[in-house]
Scaffold this active site. Structure first.
Site, PDB file in Angstrom:
ATOM      1  N   GLU A 187       0.822  -1.108  -0.055  1.00  0.00           N
ATOM      2  CA  GLU A 187       0.116  -0.058  -0.052  1.00  0.00           C
ATOM      3  C   GLU A 187       1.086   1.159  -0.081  1.00  0.00           C
ATOM      4  O   GLU A 187       1.322   1.716   0.874  1.00  0.00           O
ATOM      5  CB  GLU A 187      -0.802   0.018   1.227  1.00  0.00           C
ATOM      6  CG  GLU A 187      -2.103   0.786   1.200  1.00  0.00           C
ATOM      7  CD  GLU A 187      -1.886   2.124   1.673  1.00  0.00           C
ATOM      8  OE1 GLU A 187      -1.303   2.806   0.838  1.00  0.00           O
ATOM      9  OE2 GLU A 187      -2.439   2.470   2.876  1.00  0.00           O
ATOM     10  N   GLU A 196       5.744  11.329  -2.120  1.00  0.00           N
ATOM     11  CA  GLU A 196       6.893  10.524  -1.168  1.00  0.00           C
ATOM     12  C   GLU A 196       7.206   9.341  -2.095  1.00  0.00           C
ATOM     13  O   GLU A 196       8.352   8.868  -1.585  1.00  0.00           O
ATOM     14  CB  GLU A 196       5.944   9.901   0.179  1.00  0.00           C
ATOM     15  CG  GLU A 196       5.516  11.333   0.807  1.00  0.00           C
ATOM     16  CD  GLU A 196       5.281  11.113   2.127  1.00  0.00           C
ATOM     17  OE1 GLU A 196       4.289   9.851   2.440  1.00  0.00           O
ATOM     18  OE2 GLU A 196       5.535  11.410   3.132  1.00  0.00           O
TER      19      GLU A 196
HETATM   20  N1  SAH Z   1       0.478  -1.809   4.903  1.00  0.00           N
HETATM   21  C1  SAH Z   1       0.327  -1.123   5.801  1.00  0.00           C
HETATM   22  C2  SAH Z   1       1.183   0.232   6.076  1.00  0.00           C
HETATM   23  C3  SAH Z   1       1.184   1.250   4.699  1.00  0.00           C
HETATM   24  S1  SAH Z   1       1.684   2.697   5.060  1.00  0.00           S
HETATM   25  C4  SAH Z   1      -1.142  -0.723   6.073  1.00  0.00           C
HETATM   26  O1  SAH Z   1      -1.691  -1.033   5.259  1.00  0.00           O
HETATM   27  O2  SAH Z   1      -1.650  -0.185   7.016  1.00  0.00           O
HETATM   28  C5  SAH Z   1       3.345   2.402   4.217  1.00  0.00           C
HETATM   29  C6  SAH Z   1       4.309   1.815   5.200  1.00  0.00           C
HETATM   30  O3  SAH Z   1       5.288   1.302   4.322  1.00  0.00           O
HETATM   31  C7  SAH Z   1       4.947   2.694   6.322  1.00  0.00           C
HETATM   32  O4  SAH Z   1       4.944   1.660   7.456  1.00  0.00           O
HETATM   33  C8  SAH Z   1       6.469   2.736   5.834  1.00  0.00           C
HETATM   34  O5  SAH Z   1       7.325   2.957   6.974  1.00  0.00           O
HETATM   35  C9  SAH Z   1       6.656   1.451   5.136  1.00  0.00           C
HETATM   36  N2  SAH Z   1       7.729   1.732   4.178  1.00  0.00           N
HETATM   37  C10 SAH Z   1       7.778   2.563   3.080  1.00  0.00           C
HETATM   38  N3  SAH Z   1       8.844   2.385   2.330  1.00  0.00           N
HETATM   39  C11 SAH Z   1       9.530   1.387   2.752  1.00  0.00           C
HETATM   40  C12 SAH Z   1      10.654   0.688   2.296  1.00  0.00           C
HETATM   41  N4  SAH Z   1      11.496   1.113   1.341  1.00  0.00           N
HETATM   42  N5  SAH Z   1      11.067  -0.315   2.940  1.00  0.00           N
HETATM   43  C13 SAH Z   1      10.151  -0.845   4.074  1.00  0.00           C
HETATM   44  N6  SAH Z   1       9.325  -0.336   4.680  1.00  0.00           N
HETATM   45  C14 SAH Z   1       9.004   0.882   3.754  1.00  0.00           C
END
Ligand code: SAH
Length: 405
Positions: A187, A196
């Site tokens: 997501e 972002e």
């Molecule tokens: N899947 C969860 C959170 C989505 S928000 C849900 O649906 O509720 C996106 C998440 O991805 C955040 O927690 C962020 O820390 C993580 N994230 C973003 N880029 C990332 C990366 N390159 N490697 C690991 N985690 C990442």
């Protein structure tokens, strides 16, 4: 303060400083200042927008050096935010979003049997837990870079999913999985879809970990635009100055335009009634073929025929994503964040014109939208809108909105 004849140098404020007394100068992080003199190692005589005063030398950094040292991905701040509950609570409280994710797993549970899944950016692990509880995958690798991962491990244990779900704490770009995966779910969508640029991490993981013929969820994403009215926002920020307690404050309007309309407004709710035309898809991303290099600049065209007369205040943008079905003849699950769908925590993004245009039914608005990724600050971008209104009026314009740099 006597300036000692040395050439002034430009410095950037590394953090905020609040002046204590009229001899000192308040600065905000990122401000560019001219330093005229360095009378001591602690306090320098500096100038910001024509105002001079003392600033602590420790708060200043020479421009280029500051940029080199700062991480262009701003990961400390980005993952720092995801290490706290606020954003996770907001996302999990968003029922349309979270239920859409659950539906994807429910509708595909038969096909997920014995599959290996990567949940990139698992946050609290909600999608991984749905997979483990509602289907029978062979393994789920839940990857999360923020400190939330430590709690996610506990949540996996508490919900007795540890035999299937393995939480890996680290950036997806750096973690090692024991095997390739059949499904890559993430997501990653931000404001105006790409903000972002988490999508870059997803594309890199696709190249490394998705097996040939594997599934991407979401499978495609669309950015949609509509010309709109925004009466109350316009009244609150701009018309306000026309009659301020019976006085004419309109000389402040150029300032208001710069302060409130130069950047897009996130979390705006555009009512269906405020849309002046039927929405138009301006960008379509195929998650199987999209390349990281494509993200640098993306352009889409639009042409609207107005179905409503009124004030054309700006454009509203939003995204939708589709999760293709793995079941024979199954329907895709769609998550739509637009004004015609169930509200989500993303709401919509509003781009205000500098001056509204009075328009009528049948007028045409055509033009283009260009997303340009910031070459230095990799999570930021600008959105350029070019428009041409024809029919009852003829007006063309263009405006570039930073998001945020
Ligand atoms: N899947 C969860 C959170 C989505 S928000 C849900 O649906 O509720 C996106 C998440 O991805 C955040 O927690 C962020 O820390 C993580 N994230 C973003 N880029 C990332 C990366 N390159 N490697 C690991 N985690 C990442």
């Amino acid at each position: 303060m006597e300036e000692n004849g040395e050439p002034p140098e430009e410095y950037v404020a590394l953090c905020n400083f609040t002046a204590n007394g009229s001899e000192q100068l308040s600065v905000n992080r990122g401000d560019r200042l001219i330093v005229h003199a360095k009378p001591s190692s602690d306090w320098w005589w500096a100038e910001l927008q024509g105002v001079k005063g003392y600033v602590p030398a420790s708060h200043l950094h020479q421009g280029d050096a500051a940029e080199e040292e700062e991480d262009p991905w701003q990961d400390e701040e980005y993952f720092g935010n995801y290490g706290t509950l606020k954003l996770h609570l907001e996302m999990l409280s968003d029922k349309s979003r979270t239920e859409a994710c659950r539906q994807v797993i429910v509708h595909n549970s038969a096909s997920l049997q014995s599959k290996v899944i990567m949940d990139l950016g698992c946050g609290t692990g909600i999608v991984s837990l749905f997979c483990a509880k509602l289907a029978q995958p062979a393994a789920v690798y839940a990857v999360e870079a923020s400190a939330m991962a430590q709690y996610t491990r506990e949540l996996v244990r508490r919900n007795t999913c540890e035999a299937v779900v393995t939480v890996l704490q680290g950036r997806a770009e750096e973690v090692q999985l024991p095997e390739q995966v059949d499904v890559l779910v993430s997501e990653w969508m931000g404001n105006c879809l790409l903000f972002e640029y988490m999508v870059e991490s997803v594309l890199l993981a696709r190249e490394r970990w998705l097996r040939e013929g594997g599934t991407m969820w979401p499978s495609s994403a669309t950015l949609t635009l509509v010309p709109c009215q925004a009466h109350s926002y316009y009244a609150e920020k701009m018309a306000f100055w026309e009659n301020t307690y019976g006085l004419d404050f309109t000389p402040l309007q150029p300032l208001a335009r710069q302060e409130f309309f130069a950047k897009p407004k996130f979390s705006h709710v555009t009512a269906r009634d405020d849309c002046l035309a039927s929405p138009h898809d301006v960008l379509d991303l195929d998650m199987y073929t999209l390349q990281v290099s494509d993200l640098e600049e993306m352009e889409g065209q639009f042409q609207f025929c107005l179905e409503k007369s009124g004030q054309f205040h700006g454009f509203t943008a939003w995204f939708s994503v589709r999760f293709e079905s793995l079941e024979e003849g199954g329907a895709a699950v769609e998550l739509d964040t637009g004004p015609n769908a169930e509200p989500t925590h993303w709401k919509q993004t509003l781009f205000m014109l500098d001056t509204p245009i009075v328009v009528h039914v049948g007028d045409r608005v055509q033009g283009s939208l260009i997303l340009r990724r910031n070459p230095v600050w990799r999570r930021h971008m600008t959105v350029t809108l070019n428009w041409d209104v024809s029919g009852s009026v003829h007006e063309a314009g263009s405006k570039t909105f930073p998001m945020w740099r």
